[in-house]
Design a protein around this motif. Structure first.
Motif, PDB file in Angstrom:
ATOM      1  N   LEU A   1       0.829  -1.207   0.000  1.00  0.00           N
ATOM      2  CA  LEU A   1       0.000   0.000   0.000  1.00  0.00           C
ATOM      3  C   LEU A   1       0.862   1.255   0.000  1.00  0.00           C
TER       4      LEU A   1
ATOM      5  N   ALA B   1      -7.342   0.518   0.340  1.00  0.00           N
ATOM      6  CA  ALA B   1      -7.171  -0.873   0.745  1.00  0.00           C
ATOM      7  C   ALA B   1      -8.475  -1.395   1.313  1.00  0.00           C
TER       8      ALA B   1
ATOM      9  N   SER C   1      -3.716   6.703   3.328  1.00  0.00           N
ATOM     10  CA  SER C   1      -4.572   5.700   2.703  1.00  0.00           C
ATOM     11  C   SER C   1      -6.024   5.855   3.132  1.00  0.00           C
TER      12      SER C   1
ATOM     13  N   VAL D   1      -5.037  -2.411  -2.849  1.00  0.00           N
ATOM     14  CA  VAL D   1      -4.603  -3.599  -2.092  1.00  0.00           C
ATOM     15  C   VAL D   1      -5.817  -4.227  -1.411  1.00  0.00           C
TER      16      VAL D   1
END
Length: 310
Positions: free
Chosen positions: A135, A145, A166, A213
């Motif tokens: 990631l 993710a 993220s 991911v």
């Protein structure tokens, strides 16, 4: 015969000055030694560690502080001694340490756990590192993710906390486990992770083709393979352990859902048993994944398989 009353009055006054009758004290070193012996007899593999953690839990101390108290001859009050012995008996009955304390350490996190949710294991930290590295390598300003079957939220929260830019989705389909997912997400106070209650097959269609991911620690024990450890066999929820006759039913679901969610070049990271690497690589390759590869953990056991979305 001498009247005892003056003496009794004097003793009472002296006790009052001392704060009342003296409370019994117990040496930390003796309690520690007794706890280790009880847990060892019960077959607890980490008897010394667990004994110190239980004593520390009652006393509000770290393991190191408990060790220091034992070495310096420190004592505890009778009510603390009773509480320690009660917790040691629970652990000797093989109730998981994390259920007793209500907390489980995972990387830099401390998670709330209890009945209904799988207790995160140290070996899953290795899986988390693979997903975190994948990631963090994404060049996007806000990589995405998804953790499929998040349970306590361990993997999702590790990604969200260690890759700060993220956006992470923690997906769970067990009502009992999702209570713990929500609690840990709320306690984390991270604004880049969201808990989602949905079946894994139907998860997050709004993200189709955009995820960087996907990580998962699915149930992978074959239905006929009963875990040896009582802590797992008696206390972890069956839905988090067993993956059908060959152990791969949920693995197949994760493969299909991840193919839908990931964009081309996106990465799948999946934990599994030490004897399942080759079978899972073959399964993923048959599903159309590229570059399926298995990584070994610090003990040299197959632990995680990765693959790339074509």
């Amino acid at each position: 015969m001498t009247d005892p009353e003056p003496r009794n009055r004097a003793e009472s006054a002296d006790a009052a000055r001392r704060g009342g009758p003296e409370t019994p004290k117990w040496a930390v070193s003796a309690l520690r030694a007794e706890a280790i012996e009880v847990l060892s007899r019960a077959g607890v593999p980490s008897a010394e560690v667990d004994a110190e953690l239980l004593i520390g839990y009652v006393l509000g101390m770290s393991r190191g502080q408990v060790q220091a108290k034992a070495l310096t001859g420190a004592e505890v009050a009778g009510e603390q001694e009773a509480a320690i012995r009660a917790l040691v008996e629970r652990r000797a009955a093989r109730e998981p340490l994390q259920h007793i304390t209500g907390r489980a350490a995972f990387r830099s996190l401390e998670l709330a756990v209890g009945p209904g949710v799988f207790v995160p294991r140290p070996e899953t930290e290795f899986v988390a590192q693979i997903a975190i590295d994948a990631l963090a390598a994404v060049p996007a300003a806000e990589p995405i993710a998804v953790d499929l079957g998040t349970g306590s939220g361990a993997l999702a929260l590790a990604l969200a906390s260690e890759v700060a830019n993220s956006r992470v989705f923690a997906v769970e389909n067990s009502p009992e486990a999702f209570v713990w997912t929500q609690r840990n997400v709320a306690e984390s106070r991270l604004d880049n992770v969201r808990a989602v209650f949905v079946d894994l097959v139907d998860a997050l269609h709004e993200l189709d083709g955009s995820v960087d991911v996907v990580v998962s620690n699915p149930p992978y024990i074959p239905a006929g393979a009963v875990p040896r450890d009582p802590e797992v066999r008696l206390f972890d929820p069956e839905a988090a352990l067993y993956g059908g006759e060959d152990g791969l039913d949920v693995v197949r679901q994760v493969s299909r859902t991840a193919l839908r969610l990931l964009h081309p070049g996106g990465a799948l990271v999946m934990e599994h048993g030490e004897l399942q690497g080759a079978e899972i690589r073959n399964l993923l390759t048959a599903d159309g994944w590229r570059a399926a590869a298995t990584s070994r953990d610090l003990l040299g056991r197959d632990r995680a398989t990765t693959a790339v979305r074509p």
